[in-house]
Design an enzyme around this catalytic site. Sequence first.
Site, PDB file in Angstrom:
ATOM      1  N   ASP A   1       0.823  -1.221   0.000  1.00  0.00           N
ATOM      2  CA  ASP A   1       0.000   0.000   0.000  1.00  0.00           C
ATOM      3  C   ASP A   1       0.855   1.268   0.000  1.00  0.00           C
ATOM      4  O   ASP A   1       0.337   2.368   0.194  1.00  0.00           O
ATOM      5  CB  ASP A   1      -0.962   0.006   1.201  1.00  0.00           C
ATOM      6  CG  ASP A   1      -0.240   0.048   2.555  1.00  0.00           C
ATOM      7  OD1 ASP A   1       1.016   0.060   2.568  1.00  0.00           O
ATOM      8  OD2 ASP A   1      -0.922   0.079   3.588  1.00  0.00           O
TER       9      ASP A   1
ATOM     10  N   HIS B   1       3.343   1.974   2.110  1.00  0.00           N
ATOM     11  CA  HIS B   1       3.864   2.440   3.399  1.00  0.00           C
ATOM     12  C   HIS B   1       5.388   2.309   3.465  1.00  0.00           C
ATOM     13  O   HIS B   1       5.987   1.485   2.783  1.00  0.00           O
ATOM     14  CB  HIS B   1       3.171   1.748   4.587  1.00  0.00           C
ATOM     15  CG  HIS B   1       3.506   0.312   4.811  1.00  0.00           C
ATOM     16  ND1 HIS B   1       2.562  -0.619   5.173  1.00  0.00           N
ATOM     17  CD2 HIS B   1       4.682  -0.387   4.758  1.00  0.00           C
ATOM     18  CE1 HIS B   1       3.136  -1.787   5.334  1.00  0.00           C
ATOM     19  NE2 HIS B   1       4.418  -1.675   5.083  1.00  0.00           N
TER      20      HIS B   1
HETATM   21  C1  F6R Z   1       9.531  -3.342   8.292  1.00  0.00           C
HETATM   22  C2  F6R Z   1       8.847  -2.193   7.704  1.00  0.00           C
HETATM   23  C3  F6R Z   1       7.876  -2.350   6.599  1.00  0.00           C
HETATM   24  C4  F6R Z   1       8.283  -3.384   5.552  1.00  0.00           C
HETATM   25  C5  F6R Z   1       7.217  -3.503   4.470  1.00  0.00           C
HETATM   26  C6  F6R Z   1       7.558  -4.558   3.458  1.00  0.00           C
HETATM   27  O1  F6R Z   1      10.413  -2.952   9.311  1.00  0.00           O
HETATM   28  O2  F6R Z   1       9.077  -1.113   8.146  1.00  0.00           O
HETATM   29  O3  F6R Z   1       7.718  -1.088   5.949  1.00  0.00           O
HETATM   30  O4  F6R Z   1       9.505  -3.003   4.982  1.00  0.00           O
HETATM   31  O5  F6R Z   1       5.988  -3.817   5.077  1.00  0.00           O
HETATM   32  O6  F6R Z   1       7.525  -5.805   4.071  1.00  0.00           O
HETATM   33  P1  F6R Z   1       8.098  -7.094   3.332  1.00  0.00           P
HETATM   34  O7  F6R Z   1       9.546  -6.883   3.178  1.00  0.00           O
HETATM   35  O8  F6R Z   1       7.806  -8.234   4.277  1.00  0.00           O
HETATM   36  O9  F6R Z   1       7.392  -7.177   2.037  1.00  0.00           O
END
Ligand code: F6R
Length: 262
Positions: A136, A138
């Site tokens: 999304d 973030h």
């Molecule tokens: C984790 C964090 C999140 C992840 C994001 C992607 O510390 O801050 O922003 O980087 O949710 O997560 P993955 O890598 O599991 O797809």
Amino acid sequence: MEIIIKNDAESGSNAAARAIAKLVRENPNAVLGMATGSTPLNLYNELIRMHQEEGLDFSSVTTFNLDEYIGLSKDHEQSYHRFMWDNLFHHININPDNVHIPDGMATDIPAACSAYEKAIVQAGGIDIQVLGIGSDGHVGFNEPTSSFASRTRIKTLTRQTVADNARFFEGDESQVPRHCITMGIGTIMNARMNLMLAFGEGKSEAVAAMVEGPVSSIVPASILQHHPTAKIFIDEAAATKLRLADYYRWTYEGKPEWQQDA
Ligand code: F6R
């Protein structure tokens, strides 16, 4: 923004690891910002390899993690404390006193958040912040419409993030905490360099919005367009929706040697 498109997650992660290793060799007291989730796993494996085989020395390095779930103790299997120790810190020579991860069990969360911000300042600020992106858009756990000026604070995860992260909780969304402590977007923007990693087709839309869309709090990671030193490491699958992918490849391939730090 520098967009670095590699064939796969491993070569993208290795390039990001080289940028971190360069900093740590030049400045043994470097301050690193760390991320969790699936994305940085290859990066952490490469840093472990560099420590074990090349003597990369983390003994004076300080770290600050982006975020932590509220309500999970440090030893909970899915806490980000546990993640960091299992996947990186236990395998390198980091001094445990130099490791900082938000405390998801803090009784006074606002006080813990402001102490975290102060600790970052006292450490001299973050030299390199590692980031991943949510589907999304973030960054950290700054969900869409987070303030670009925000500092470390409590946030509520979106339904989409809860669904995305259920894979770490045996697919059971009800087990995923709804709240977290996260560095703010303002905190992330204060890092001297940001390294964003994103791999796989599932991230392609978010990557295109971050890199080529308008800067908007509806896609929090798009603020990195305003960061003076943001490097975006992606694989071919994550690059599929970028309009200027060929330009980014051409730029990276033509980089003069003196500029090749990743
Ligand atoms: C984790 C964090 C999140 C992840 C994001 C992607 O510390 O801050 O922003 O980087 O949710 O997560 P993955 O890598 O599991 O797809």
